[in-house]
Scaffold this motif. Structure first.
Motif, mmCIF file in Angstrom:
data_model
loop_
_atom_site.group_PDB
_atom_site.id
_atom_site.type_symbol
_atom_site.label_atom_id
_atom_site.label_comp_id
_atom_site.label_asym_id
_atom_site.label_seq_id
_atom_site.Cartn_x
_atom_site.Cartn_y
_atom_site.Cartn_z
ATOM 1 N N PHE A 107 46.060 29.947 41.808
ATOM 2 C CA PHE A 107 45.730 31.028 42.724
ATOM 3 C C PHE A 107 44.872 30.532 43.891
ATOM 4 C CE2 PHE A 107 46.444 32.973 38.616
ATOM 5 C CZ PHE A 107 47.188 34.103 38.914
ATOM 6 N N GLU A 113 51.707 43.778 45.891
ATOM 7 C CA GLU A 113 51.093 43.144 44.721
ATOM 8 C C GLU A 113 49.654 42.735 45.012
ATOM 9 O OE1 GLU A 113 51.042 41.594 40.739
ATOM 10 O OE2 GLU A 113 51.996 43.226 41.843
ATOM 11 N N SER A 114 49.413 42.267 46.225
ATOM 12 C CA SER A 114 48.046 41.905 46.607
ATOM 13 C C SER A 114 47.123 43.110 46.519
ATOM 14 C CB SER A 114 48.035 41.334 48.033
ATOM 15 O OG SER A 114 46.713 41.044 48.453
ATOM 16 N N GLU A 128 53.758 38.941 39.400
ATOM 17 C CA GLU A 128 53.036 40.014 38.714
ATOM 18 C C GLU A 128 52.497 39.582 37.355
ATOM 19 O OE1 GLU A 128 53.746 44.608 37.111
ATOM 20 O OE2 GLU A 128 55.335 43.550 38.209
ATOM 21 N N VAL A 160 47.599 35.807 45.671
ATOM 22 C CA VAL A 160 48.394 36.403 44.598
ATOM 23 C C VAL A 160 49.668 35.620 44.315
ATOM 24 C CG1 VAL A 160 47.493 38.718 44.989
ATOM 25 C CG2 VAL A 160 49.568 37.987 46.186
ATOM 26 N N ARG A 161 50.115 35.743 43.065
ATOM 27 C CA ARG A 161 51.333 35.104 42.615
ATOM 28 C C ARG A 161 52.262 36.163 42.032
ATOM 29 N NH1 ARG A 161 51.344 29.893 42.799
ATOM 30 N NH2 ARG A 161 52.971 29.764 41.209
ATOM 31 N N ASN A 195 49.559 37.284 37.818
ATOM 32 C CA ASN A 195 48.393 38.034 38.291
ATOM 33 C C ASN A 195 47.733 38.799 37.154
ATOM 34 O OD1 ASN A 195 48.925 37.153 40.931
ATOM 35 N ND2 ASN A 195 50.255 38.909 41.328
ATOM 36 N N VAL A 238 46.383 43.941 42.843
ATOM 37 C CA VAL A 238 45.461 42.997 42.218
ATOM 38 C C VAL A 238 44.042 43.190 42.761
ATOM 39 C CG1 VAL A 238 44.948 40.554 41.864
ATOM 40 C CG2 VAL A 238 47.317 41.346 41.797
#
Length: 336
Positions: A19, A254-255, A322, A319-320, A325, A258
């Motif tokens: 990350f 997604e960012s 899901e 982020v990576r 994360n 998270v």
């Protein structure tokens, strides 16, 4: 800065979830890897001295004349070349931001003034020869208002604005200033090809500026700096990879998720970001957290405490996928 950057995966024996680096998380395309395998025999010959074929493709993509483009060994080389060209000048750097602006300026004797980002609107740009802007900003993902930057560039023609757009494809909130390169001689736009295409090991970037600056820089650089495989990768990416949709919307969603999940953890405070990376202030020193996550869980984060203006508990996350994360979030809960 030789040490202290992200992606220092080489320091740990078993990192499975990285990350720490603001790079497209799903890696280079399989087709690019196959293309490079087919190009291996080309390393038996010298590359183009200034990567001419790649320059033409970049100019076409960015809609500038090719004479205004210089390919560099990563975006970092561009910063050192610019600092060298204007050695001994006065530079303004807003903090926190990418450390290589400061390092490049120090190497070539610049007189540097540091101001926090919140003072960007009140700073006196006319007293500086160069202003270094990262948009979106690394490490916090802050985005400068396009109209504001355009206004400052137009109001201060004697000040050179170095605008780092390495992460501009990782947000929907920033607008590139490349069109200003055609109209104004006091702007240099620097871009990275390593982030979008996930090829940081090949070291590939470029800058765009007026003829006066690019001509001067071309007289400074060594021939054959950009190796054959990097050039081939750049050409392939611009010809083939750009035809594929870049899932920035999915990455940003997604960012945001998270960021919200980490911010709910007791002892963790997230600095809201409009990009795929963001800052967190944790409950312990970032260096301790980083080492424990890497050694016990195979998770690598970016210790951001060495960014000027940040504290010892700041770390950065890019982020990576899901499921990855979620692994990070669950491990951080143990520190909550």
């Amino acid at each position: 800065m030789i040490t202290g950057h992200g992606d220092d995966i080489f320091q740990y024996p078993d990192v499975r979830y990285n990350f720490s680096s603001n790079v497209y998380p799903f890696g280079p395309s399989l087709r690019l890897k196959e293309h490079l395998r087919q190009c291996v025999d080309k390393i038996g010959c010298y590359p183009s001295p200034l990567a001419g074929n790649l320059v033409e493709l970049i100019a076409r993509k960015e809609e500038v004349t090719s004479s205004k483009v210089l390919v560099t060994s990563g975006a970092v080389e561009a910063f050192y070349l610019i600092a060298e060209l204007f050695a001994g000048k006065r530079s303004l750097i807003f903090t926190p931001s990418f450390s290589e602006y400061e390092d490049a300026c120090l190497r070539f004797g610049h007189c540097i003034e540091f101001r926090p980002h919140c003072e960007a609107s009140t700073a006196d740009y006319s007293t500086h020869d160069l202003v270094w802007i990262c948009n979106p900003n690394n490490p916090d993902g802050a985005v400068y208002d396009t109209a504001f930057l355009c206004q400052k560039i137009k109001e201060h023609p004697a000040t050179l604005f170095v605008v780092d757009e390495a992460y501009i494809e990782f947000t929907k909130c920033a607008t590139s200033l490349v069109p200003l390169v055609q109209e104004h001689g006091n702007i240099v736009v620097v871009k990275s090809m390593t982030k979008r295409y996930a090829i940081p090991g090949l070291r590939l970037g470029y800058l765009m500026a007026g003829h006066k600056i690019t001509d001067a820089l071309k007289r400074m650089v060594m021939p054959w700096r950009i190796n054959t495989l990097a050039i081939e990768a750049g050409i392939f990416c611009l010809q083939e990879r750009d035809s594929e949709p870049f899932p920035v919307g999915r990455l940003l969603d997604e960012s945001l998720r998270v960021q919200q999940d980490i911010n709910r953890l007791k002892g963790f405070r997230v600095c809201p970001s409009s990009t795929t990376f963001f800052l967190v202030e944790g409950p312990v020193e970032a260096s301790i957290l980083k080492n424990r996550l890497a050694e016990e869980h195979g998770i690598l984060i970016r210790d951001a405490s060495n960014f000027r203006g940040l504290g010892e508990r700041h770390f950065r996350v890019s982020v990576r996928a899901e499921d990855e994360n979620n692994i990070l979030i669950n491990v951080l809960k143990q520190w909550s």
